[in-house]
Design an enzyme around this catalytic site. Structure first.
Site, mmCIF file in Angstrom:
data_model
loop_
_atom_site.group_PDB
_atom_site.id
_atom_site.type_symbol
_atom_site.label_atom_id
_atom_site.label_comp_id
_atom_site.label_asym_id
_atom_site.label_seq_id
_atom_site.Cartn_x
_atom_site.Cartn_y
_atom_site.Cartn_z
ATOM 1 C CB ILE A 1 2.571 -0.960 -21.310
ATOM 2 C CG1 ILE A 1 2.375 -2.452 -21.650
ATOM 3 C CG2 ILE A 1 3.606 -0.771 -20.219
ATOM 4 C CD1 ILE A 1 3.597 -3.099 -22.250
ATOM 5 C CB ALA B 1 -6.056 -1.072 -24.407
ATOM 6 N N GLY B 2 -5.203 -4.252 -25.325
ATOM 7 C CA GLY B 2 -5.359 -5.195 -26.427
ATOM 8 C C GLY B 2 -6.834 -5.487 -26.618
ATOM 9 C CD GLU B 3 -10.859 -7.002 -30.048
ATOM 10 O OE1 GLU B 3 -10.499 -5.828 -30.197
ATOM 11 O OE2 GLU B 3 -12.043 -7.372 -30.203
ATOM 12 C CG PHE B 4 -8.764 -11.086 -26.554
ATOM 13 C CD1 PHE B 4 -9.995 -11.671 -26.811
ATOM 14 C CD2 PHE B 4 -7.812 -11.070 -27.565
ATOM 15 C CE1 PHE B 4 -10.251 -12.223 -28.044
ATOM 16 C CE2 PHE B 4 -8.075 -11.627 -28.796
ATOM 17 C CZ PHE B 4 -9.306 -12.214 -29.053
ATOM 18 N N GLY B 5 -8.076 -7.509 -23.492
ATOM 19 C CA GLY B 5 -7.855 -6.998 -22.144
ATOM 20 C C GLY B 5 -6.611 -6.127 -22.117
ATOM 21 C CB VAL C 1 -0.834 -4.961 -23.156
ATOM 22 C CG1 VAL C 1 0.568 -5.516 -23.312
ATOM 23 C CG2 VAL C 1 -1.758 -5.516 -24.235
ATOM 24 C CG ASP D 1 -2.540 -6.895 -39.570
ATOM 25 O OD1 ASP D 1 -2.365 -5.951 -40.386
ATOM 26 O OD2 ASP D 1 -3.130 -6.754 -38.488
HETATM 27 P P1 AMP Z 1 -1.443 -5.906 -28.993
HETATM 28 O O1 AMP Z 1 -2.699 -6.340 -28.358
HETATM 29 O O2 AMP Z 1 -0.485 -6.997 -29.220
HETATM 30 O O3 AMP Z 1 -1.633 -5.074 -30.211
HETATM 31 O O4 AMP Z 1 -0.720 -4.939 -27.901
HETATM 32 C C1 AMP Z 1 -1.227 -3.672 -27.557
HETATM 33 C C2 AMP Z 1 -0.050 -2.723 -27.232
HETATM 34 O O5 AMP Z 1 0.681 -3.219 -26.129
HETATM 35 C C3 AMP Z 1 0.962 -2.646 -28.373
HETATM 36 O O6 AMP Z 1 0.644 -1.667 -29.291
HETATM 37 C C4 AMP Z 1 2.226 -2.307 -27.637
HETATM 38 O O7 AMP Z 1 2.336 -0.937 -27.449
HETATM 39 C C5 AMP Z 1 2.054 -3.009 -26.299
HETATM 40 N N1 AMP Z 1 2.743 -4.285 -26.333
HETATM 41 C C6 AMP Z 1 2.279 -5.446 -26.788
HETATM 42 N N2 AMP Z 1 3.198 -6.420 -26.650
HETATM 43 C C7 AMP Z 1 4.252 -5.852 -26.092
HETATM 44 C C8 AMP Z 1 5.557 -6.313 -25.703
HETATM 45 N N3 AMP Z 1 5.907 -7.587 -25.870
HETATM 46 N N4 AMP Z 1 6.397 -5.459 -25.163
HETATM 47 C C9 AMP Z 1 6.062 -4.158 -24.997
HETATM 48 N N5 AMP Z 1 4.877 -3.670 -25.348
HETATM 49 C C10 AMP Z 1 3.976 -4.480 -25.888
#
Ligand code: AMP
EC number: 2.7.10.1
Length: 981
Positions: free
Chosen positions: A622, A624-628, A630, A741
């Site tokens: 769903i 992309a996060g910094e480390f991999g 999501v 943040d």
């Molecule tokens: P993050 O690395 O936490 O910024 O997550 C990257 C993206 O993944 C976010 O912008 C959300 O769109 C999605 N995401 C992160 N955590 C969740 C969650 N608990 N439920 C649904 N989507 C999430």
């Protein structure tokens, strides 16, 4: 033989044909038409009345003025003395008449016109009648007759055109009655006059059948007396009914006139009056009551396909409440309430929703809440029962919110909110409701109230008790607090027990003690139960010296206690230094910086549950996060129902540092437990990939969510979201955690619009924020969201989080607009420094903008605390009137940054006017020479363009450029169109 010629040129034309009583619909009152019993003139054949003596009255045929043959009787024995000539009519059956009129038309010669008749000639005759039940033969006996009158002529002669004398026709009417027999004879006695009986008419009067006021009055014979009025009851025409207490009546006068109508009939329900009749209402019309005058068209959503209806039937799916009159439209149950959102506070849930899109056409919509407690399997739900409290009520709710209290901790609940109206109970269609499933949070156990003294000794007391009614978790321990009654609870002791009984030792004999017990679970201590007073037994011997009497023991006890306290204080200080982040107050959980752990793995496992990778099912990526990546997926823990989760993964080939940093977020998140802070389910560190498992937030991050639903929420809903974020931040700040943040992109939204704070990490995590930029003070900072003191000297506190919260408020109220639009970070910093602040977004209630401005106080001590912010928002939600945007206010920002000295650039008509307003008119010619003749062209200028005009002073360049940027933003917001730069 007749000696008198009858001249009948004055003969009146009459039409006296007997008429049968007929019903007339529109006869005016007083229509007089008598019932003729005898009319000699109408008879063409001989009358054959009896005349006695035979040489007296004589039947003679003549002609009237129309030359119509008529029958007359004449007598003229004026020369002879002692005349007594009788003429009797045939038997006249009187019918139902009581009062008979006799009209005679005759001529009579005056004796003066007859020479030589003095002494014998008469100028009158007598009229008689005889009542009988049948005809009595042709013999005539004078004494059986009753005299009616002596009839004389009014005038005997009249002067003709040529001066000759003409005989005048006399008319006399006499009335007889009341009559009691079936019929009668009339008789005329001549005693020596010269008479011609031209016409004899016998009649009586009737009031003829009439319809008046929708009532029929039958033919009615007049009364016997001249003055009598016959009262007649009317009968309503068909499909009419008598008006209540006003039955129709009329009076028939002796003259055959209807008089004095009283009361009336009215058309029954389903019928209306047309003339003197009631006609059925047509199809598609109805008349519900006889009192209504007209038929009305069927109201909305109703119909009828028959005539004569008193009401219309409702269309399928529409109903009429019992109290609805037939004149109102048929209505239907409302649709489901919309946008149901909730807030959980331990075991209290507040629900809020918007009214249904369709009220069903009624204005009596109310709401009811159905609460069910569910086991982990969704189908096993049971009603919540009477122990749950509802405020203001469970049903009949007029406002769109309710608070449900006294729920069980850590339990799953489903709440259905149904909108109902006056016809909901009539409808057999499926119920429409909005529903949420909620898991309640932690709550401390309820009171231990049922305590029993099992055994009382001189120095010990044994107690037992029942588990509290609502343990709200697993009770791991009970605490028994006790003190000497005389000491009050200034000095008290405690003992602990894992079971529901305990023995308290080392008590003094013959002393009254007070005991109170409380239970302990994961959620903390419950409140103490009621005080129980018990006195220990008397001492058997006096050999033992009580501690009270022995100062040495007191000193020893105080010394030992003092040492213990000192040890704790020193130990606490060391621990405090170890986790030197916040002062720990009793009862307040404090955030512990995972960095303080030498072994980061320990920190993770201290705060996060290690999950078995086999419990996790990854479904799709769903984000992309910094480390991999999501991903979304499901987590099924043994004995629990499976839940949707987001799974953050650590990409392969990570370094140890990256692993630490990745898991750091879990170490932080795992310390939090609040409905508005994203919840950590656990981590997988013992397998690959390394994962952080978080509750799934269906609507993703708040900024994107708002942009997607631009303008679709009510202000209350937006404020509800803000309230959630503020509550989450209050919790975090209470724990001593500074977020650094806080921004809409770091808030996640679930399917019930509940907003939760997310993205935890240390300063380095901010580095991952694409909004963060390096500042002169070092480190990356999301400038637009950050308080000036944090930008300038990295002073990050809960107060700087409050500044960011104000920006989040602005983002929410403007549906995800970028703060400060396209201004550069430098310009933002400068503008803020100069005192400019973001203006109220479109349709933003002034109270909310004021709160934003308060969050953006330069002096951080002046900013509200999160606790106050929650309180202010709660107040607004409770009084939605405070959230109304005043009518007539311009809700688009007039100037992009709020400052009283900022003019509205869009109001200027020329470049010259603009330059004058910003005190830069000296460059007017430079602009004209370069061809910048309109404000639109100026709005497109870049800094290079400004410099190319020959404006060399940097301060002036900046001033002009800053004004151009403001103008551009104003144009953008005023016209909604972009200005190409
Ligand atoms: P993050 O690395 O936490 O910024 O997550 C990257 C993206 O993944 C976010 O912008 C959300 O769109 C999605 N995401 C992160 N955590 C969740 C969650 N608990 N439920 C649904 N989507 C999430």
């Amino acid at each position: 033989m007749s000696i008198c010629a009858i001249d009948i040129d004055m003969w009146p034309v009459t039409n006296t044909q007997p008429r049968a009583p007929v019903r007339f619909n529109h006869l005016p009152l007083g229509f007089l038409s008598p019932v003729i019993l005898l009319d000699s003139k109408a008879q063409q054949t001989e009358l054959e009345w009896i005349s006695y003596p035979p040489n007296g009255w004589e039947e003679i045929s003549g002609l009237d003025e129309n030359y119509t043959p008529i029958r007359t009787y004449q007598v003229c024995q004026v020369m002879e003395p002692n005349q007594n000539n009788w003429l009797r009519t045939n038997w006249i059956e009187k019918g139902d008449a009581q009062r008979i009129f006799v009209e005679l038309k005759f001529t009579l010669r005056d004796c003066n016109s007859l020479p030589g008749v003095v002494g014998t000639c008469k100028e009158t005759f007598n009229l008689y009648y005889q009542e009988t039940d049948s005809e009595v033969g042709r013999s005539l006996r004078e004494n059986q007759y009753v005299k009616i009158d002596t009839i004389a002529a009014d005038e005997s002669f009249t002067q003709g055109d040529l001066g000759e004398r003409k005989m005048k026709l006399n008319t006399e009417v006499r009335i007889i009655g009341p009559l009691s027999r079936r019929g009668f004879y009339l008789a005329f006695q001549d005693v020596g006059a010269c008479i011609a009986l031209v016409s004899v008419k016998v009649y009586y009067k009737k009031c003829w059948s009439i319809i008046e006021n929708l009532a029929t009055f039958p033919d009615t014979v007049t009364g016997s007396e001249f003055s009598s009025l016959v009262e007649v009851e009317g009968m309503c025409v068909s499909d009419a009914e008598e008006e209540a207490d006003n039955s129709p009546k009329m009076h028939c006068s002796a003259e055959g006139e209807w008089l004095v109508p009283i009361g009336k009939c009215i058309c029954k329900a389903g019928f209306h009056q047309k003339g003197d009749a009631c006609e059925p209402c047509g199809r598609g019309f109805y008349k519900s009551s006889s009192q209504d005058l007209q038929c009305s068209r069927c109201p909305a959503h109703s119909f009828n396909d028959r005539e004569g209806s008193w009401r219309c039937d409702c269309e399928d799916g529409y109903y009429r409440a019992l109290s609805d009159p037939p004149s109102v439209a048929c209505t239907r149950p409302p649709s489901a309430p919309q946008n149901l959102v909730y807030n959980i506070n331990q075991t209290t849930v507040s629900l809020e929703w918007s009214p249904p899109a369709d009220t069903g056409g009624r204005n009596d919509v109310s709401y009811r809440v159905i609460c069910r407690r569910c086991s982990w399997e969704p189908e096993e739900c049971v009603p919540c029962g009477p122990n749950v409290g509802y405020s203001p009520a469970q049903s009949g709710l007029v406002d769109t919110y309710v608070t449900i209290m006294d729920l069980l901790a850590h339990a799953n609940y489903t709440f259905e909110v149904e909108a109902v109206n006056g016809v909901s109970d009539l409808s057999r269609t499926q119920r429409l409701f909005a529903a949420v499933s909620i898991a309640t949070g932690q709550a401390a156990p309820s009171q231990v109230s049922e305590v029993i003294k099992e055994k009382v000794q001189q120095r010990s007391i044994q107690l037992s008790w029942q588990e509290p009614h609502q343990p709200n978790g697993v009770i791991t321990e009970y605490e028994i607090k006790y003190y000497e009654k005389d000491q009050k609870d200034r000095i008290y002791s405690t003992v602990r027990s894992k079971s529901t009984s305990a023995t308290v030792n080392n008590l003094k004999p013959s002393t009254a003690y007070v005991f109170q017990i409380r239970a302990f679970t994961e959620a903390g201590y419950g409140t103490y139960g009621p005080r129980l007073e018990i006195t220990t037994k008397e001492e058997a011997t006096a050999a033992i010296v009580s501690s009270e009497q022995n100062p040495v023991i007191i000193i020893a006890v105080v010394a030992v206690a003092g040492t213990i306290i000192l040890v704790f204080m020193v130990f606490g200080f060391i621990i405090g230094r170890r986790y030197a982040l916040a002062v720990k107050f009793p009862g307040t959980k404090t955030y512990i910086d995972p960095e303080t752990y030498e072994d980061p793995n320990r920190a993770v496992h201290q705060f996060a549950k290690e999950l078995d990778a086999s419990c996790i099912k990854i479904e799709r990526v769903i984000g992309a996060g910094e480390f991999g990546e999501v991903c979304s997926g499901r987590l099924k823990l043994p004995g629990k129902r499976d839940v949707s989760v987001a799974i953050k993964t650590l990409k392969v080939g990570y370094t140890e540092k990256q692993r630490r940093e990745f898991l750091c977020e879990a170490s932080i998140m795992g310390q939090f437990d609040h409905p508005n802070v994203v919840h950590l389910e656990g981590v997988v560190t013992r397998g690959k990939p390394v994962m952080i498992v978080i509750e799934y937030m269906e609507n993703g991050s708040l900024d994107a969510f708002l942009r997607k639903h631009d303008g679709q929420f009510t202000v209350i809903q937006l404020v509800g979201m803000l309230r959630g974020i503020a509550a989450g931040m209050r919790y975090l700040s209470d724990m001593g955690y500074v977020h650094r943040d806080l921004a809409a992109r770091n808030i996640l939204v679930n399917s019930n619009l509940v907003c939760k704070v997310s993205d935890f990490g240390l300063s380095r995590v901010i580095d991952d924020d694409p909004e963060a930029v390096y500042t002169t003070t070092g480190g990356k900072i999301p400038v637009r969201w950050t308080a000036p003191e944090a930008i300038q000297y990295r002073k990050f506190t809960s107060a700087s989080d409050v500044w960011s919260y104000g920006i989040v408020m602005w983002e929410v109220m403007s549906y995800g607009e970028r703060p400060y639009w396209d201004m550069s970070n430098q310009d933002v910093i400068k503008a803020i420094e100069e005192g400019y602040r973001l203006p109220a977004p479109m349709d933003c209630p002034p109270g909310l903008h004021q709160l934003m401005l308060d969050c953006w106080q330069k002096d951080r001590a002046e900013r509200p605390k999160f606790d106050q912010i929650v309180g202010i928002l709660d107040k607004m939600i409770r009084n939605p009137n405070t959230l109304k945007t005043p009518v007539g206010t311009c809700t688009r920002p007039i100037s992009p940054l709020l400052d009283q000295s900022t003019p509205d650039f869009t109001a200027f008509r020329s470049v010259g006017e603009w330059l004058e307003a910003i005190k830069m008119e000296r460059y007017r010619d430079n602009f004209t020479a370069a061809g910048y003749s309109s404000l639109e062209s100026v709005a497109r200028m870049s800094i290079e363009d400004v410099m190319s005009l020959g404006i060399t002073l940097v301060g002036h360049q900046k001033k002009i450029m800053s004004s151009i940027q403001t103008m551009r933003a104003q144009m953008l917001h005023l016209h909604g169109t972009g200005v190409q730069v």
